[in-house]
Design an enzyme around this catalytic site. Structure first.
Site, PDB file in Angstrom:
ATOM      1  N   GLU A 185       0.831  -1.197   0.000  1.00 41.41           N
ATOM      2  CA  GLU A 185       0.000   0.000   0.000  1.00 41.41           C
ATOM      3  C   GLU A 185       0.867   1.249   0.000  1.00 41.41           C
ATOM      4  OE1 GLU A 185      -4.167  -1.009   2.063  1.00 41.41           O
ATOM      5  OE2 GLU A 185      -2.472  -1.262   3.390  1.00 41.41           O
TER       6      GLU A 185
ATOM      7  N   CYS B 127       3.703   8.538   1.141  1.00 41.93           N
ATOM      8  CA  CYS B 127       4.216   7.633   2.159  1.00 41.93           C
ATOM      9  C   CYS B 127       4.484   6.283   1.492  1.00 41.93           C
ATOM     10  CB  CYS B 127       3.152   7.531   3.252  1.00 41.93           C
ATOM     11  SG  CYS B 127       3.578   6.394   4.553  1.00 41.93           S
TER      12      CYS B 127
ATOM     13  N   CYS C  55       6.596  -6.906   7.103  1.00 35.58           N
ATOM     14  CA  CYS C  55       7.688  -6.355   7.913  1.00 35.58           C
ATOM     15  C   CYS C  55       8.139  -7.417   8.903  1.00 35.58           C
ATOM     16  CB  CYS C  55       7.205  -5.111   8.656  1.00 35.58           C
ATOM     17  SG  CYS C  55       8.509  -4.300   9.632  1.00 35.58           S
TER      18      CYS C  55
ATOM     19  N   CYS D  54       6.194  -5.064  15.607  1.00 35.91           N
ATOM     20  CA  CYS D  54       5.916  -4.145  16.712  1.00 35.91           C
ATOM     21  C   CYS D  54       4.477  -4.407  17.174  1.00 35.91           C
ATOM     22  CB  CYS D  54       6.083  -2.697  16.253  1.00 35.91           C
ATOM     23  SG  CYS D  54       7.787  -2.345  15.754  1.00 35.91           S
TER      24      CYS D  54
ATOM     25  N   CYS E  64       1.444  -2.358  15.586  1.00 32.28           N
ATOM     26  CA  CYS E  64       1.431  -2.065  14.145  1.00 32.28           C
ATOM     27  C   CYS E  64       0.838  -3.227  13.360  1.00 32.28           C
ATOM     28  CB  CYS E  64       2.860  -1.780  13.675  1.00 32.28           C
ATOM     29  SG  CYS E  64       2.969  -1.428  11.904  1.00 32.28           S
TER      30      CYS E  64
ATOM     31  N   GLU F 197      10.512  -1.932   7.152  1.00 30.78           N
ATOM     32  CA  GLU F 197      11.560  -1.211   7.857  1.00 30.78           C
ATOM     33  C   GLU F 197      12.623  -0.786   6.835  1.00 30.78           C
ATOM     34  OE1 GLU F 197      12.428   0.177  10.833  1.00 30.78           O
ATOM     35  OE2 GLU F 197      14.281   0.593   9.760  1.00 30.78           O
TER      36      GLU F 197
ATOM     37  N   CYS G  96      -0.927   5.938  10.113  1.00 26.92           N
ATOM     38  CA  CYS G  96       0.262   5.214  10.560  1.00 26.92           C
ATOM     39  C   CYS G  96      -0.114   3.885  11.196  1.00 26.92           C
ATOM     40  CB  CYS G  96       0.998   6.007  11.623  1.00 26.92           C
ATOM     41  SG  CYS G  96       1.825   7.425  11.002  1.00 26.92           S
TER      42      CYS G  96
HETATM   43  N1  SAH Z   1       9.472   0.605  10.227  1.00 27.54           N
HETATM   44  C1  SAH Z   1       9.541   2.032  10.269  1.00 27.54           C
HETATM   45  C2  SAH Z   1       8.472   2.726   9.424  1.00 27.54           C
HETATM   46  C3  SAH Z   1       7.086   2.246   9.688  1.00 27.54           C
HETATM   47  S1  SAH Z   1       5.702   3.057  10.187  1.00 27.54           S
HETATM   48  C4  SAH Z   1       9.438   2.502  11.712  1.00 27.54           C
HETATM   49  O1  SAH Z   1       9.206   1.697  12.566  1.00 27.54           O
HETATM   50  O2  SAH Z   1       9.639   3.679  11.955  1.00 27.54           O
HETATM   51  C5  SAH Z   1       5.786   4.706  10.522  1.00 27.54           C
HETATM   52  C6  SAH Z   1       5.370   5.078  11.942  1.00 27.54           C
HETATM   53  O3  SAH Z   1       4.036   4.627  12.297  1.00 27.54           O
HETATM   54  C7  SAH Z   1       6.293   4.475  12.970  1.00 27.54           C
HETATM   55  O4  SAH Z   1       6.666   5.458  13.885  1.00 27.54           O
HETATM   56  C8  SAH Z   1       5.406   3.449  13.625  1.00 27.54           C
HETATM   57  O5  SAH Z   1       5.863   3.107  14.892  1.00 27.54           O
HETATM   58  C9  SAH Z   1       4.081   4.149  13.615  1.00 27.54           C
HETATM   59  N2  SAH Z   1       2.936   3.271  13.904  1.00 27.54           N
HETATM   60  C10 SAH Z   1       2.842   1.945  13.716  1.00 27.54           C
HETATM   61  N3  SAH Z   1       1.648   1.490  14.135  1.00 27.54           N
HETATM   62  C11 SAH Z   1       0.952   2.557  14.579  1.00 27.54           C
HETATM   63  C12 SAH Z   1      -0.365   2.733  15.114  1.00 27.54           C
HETATM   64  N4  SAH Z   1      -1.197   1.708  15.244  1.00 27.54           N
HETATM   65  N5  SAH Z   1      -0.728   3.971  15.459  1.00 27.54           N
HETATM   66  C13 SAH Z   1       0.102   5.030  15.286  1.00 27.54           C
HETATM   67  N6  SAH Z   1       1.335   4.928  14.764  1.00 27.54           N
HETATM   68  C14 SAH Z   1       1.762   3.701  14.436  1.00 27.54           C
END
Ligand code: SAH
Length: 366
Positions: free
Chosen positions: A92, A109, A116, A120, A123, A173, A346
């Site tokens: 996406e 974006c 990934c 986390c 996420c 990532e 996000c």
């Molecule tokens: N892997 C990278 C980029 C991914 S996402 C990273 O971890 O930074 C971009 C941002 O969205 C990251 O800061 C991630 O932690 C955040 N994110 C992920 N899940 C989220 C959620 N459910 N609500 C808000 N932000 C979230």
């Protein structure tokens, strides 16, 4: 013989492919211009190239873009695109309108991986696992397809710029696929084509230290964003498992080193989750950590996903968390929530069709 794929090649590389075909160098300029300034992705549409030559180019070279499967638009103007790669893998890409440009310009974006590996806790992307890295061509391809679609929908002329910023905050990532990301940035940055300045490009990472070190050594002027989300190792490891490998102290050292080498201010991202990392004590620890460096802090109230039980804190808690940081002199801002109604915010990207099907507002691209 297999065709040479030119999406994902730099200007100079396309030039040497063209010269290798026994053609004059300026043909590379023409092709590059068509590709990235005129959104023309077939040699047959390249008007200033003689007909027979178009046939030759088409026989020798390919331009493979991801296929647009679905396009959706949020009530706030955010656009989300579901794209398909050759082996039917899906990613996406999200385009967020910049209000200061009267919505005619977007931050795009981009995804760097299919799925990934980091998993986390909050996420959606990592929950179905990791499939593979994207190539530089696929990373650029996302941008190209999204830009073409936006221009078509909004009838924006080629002479007008549509994309102002690029953030690697989609699926994956980026620092685990750094070679491809750097190559894509080289192409996105090139003035002869897409021409987005390095300072308008952000790489967001969960804290992969070797990647941060490589980025520092590259001396690129891109913005580094660190997904911090917690100010103690215990808390952070429970949210971001990779923190067990790259814990806070060495991470902060690497970030400091990055700032020293590049002179760039970094951004820390902090997802606020109810009852998990939203207390006054959390804010105090966080302020100390962020204030010790040349950094901004971006607060992101948790966006709901269907992969965990987490909740967004209530507005009062969010406000007092913010106020406490502000009081301590932290350079703190909120990330505006965009596209949540189409799960484009996000952490909400999964790259599946199922959720698109449930909605009525599907746009079927031609
Ligand atoms: N892997 C990278 C980029 C991914 S996402 C990273 O971890 O930074 C971009 C941002 O969205 C990251 O800061 C991630 O932690 C955040 N994110 C992920 N899940 C989220 C959620 N459910 N609500 C808000 N932000 C979230």
């Amino acid at each position: 013989m297999a065709k040479t794929e030119i999406l994902g090649l730099s200007f100079e590389e396309i030039e040497s492919v063209i010269v290798g075909l026994g053609l004059p160098r300026y043909r590379a300029n023409q092709i590059y211009h068509w590709l990235y300034k005129r959104q023309t992705h077939s040699f047959f549409g390249m008007g200033n190239i003689p007909k027979e030559l178009r046939e030759t180019l088409n026989a020798q070279l390919s331009i493979s873009l991801p296929k647009m499967i679905k396009a959706r638009i949020s009530k706030d103007g955010t656009r989300k695109f579901l794209l398909e790669l050759p082996e039917k893998k899906r990613i996406e890409v999200v385009a967020i309108p910049q209000h200061r440009h009267k919505d005619r310009r977007y931050t795009i974006c981009l995804s760097s991986q299919v799925g990934c590996p980091l998993r986390c806790a909050f996420c959606a992307t990592g929950q179905s696992g990791f499939e593979r890295d994207l190539t530089a061509g696929e990373i650029v391809g996302q941008l190209v397809v999204a830009e073409r679609e936006i221009r078509k929908r909004e009838k924006i002329a080629h002479s007008e710029k549509v994309l102002s910023n690029v953030v690697f905050m989609g699926m994956g990532e980026p620092l685990l696929n750094l070679d491809a990301v750097l190559k894509a940035i080289e192409i996105i940055n090139d003035e002869r084509g897409i021409g987005i300045g390095q300072r308008h490009i952000t790489i967001s990472t969960a804290g992969i230290i070797p990647g941060i070190e490589m980025l520092a050594a590259s001396k690129l002027q891109v913005t580094l964003a660190i997904s911090l989300h917690a100010a103690t190792d215990e808390q952070r490891s429970s949210l971001i498992p990779v923190n067990r490998r790259f814990s806070l102290e060495p991470l902060m050292e690497a970030v400091n080193d990055y700032i020293r080498k590049t002179g760039r201010r970094v951004t820390f991202e902090y997802v606020l989750i109810k009852g998990i990392n939203d207390s006054a004590a959390d804010a105090v620890r966080l302020a100390k950590m962020v204030n010790s460096l040349l950094a901004n802090l971006n607060l992101i109230p948790y966006n709901p996903t269907d992969v965990c039980e987490f909740q967004r804190p209530d507005q009062e808690t969010i406000n007092s968390f913010y106020a406490l940081l502000k009081n301590k002199g932290v350079n703190v801002t909120f990330r505006e929530e965009m596209g949540a109604d189409i799960e484009a915010a996000c952490g909400q990207l999964k790259g599946r069709l199922a959720r698109y099907k449930q909605e009525n507002d599907i746009i079927r691209p031609k």
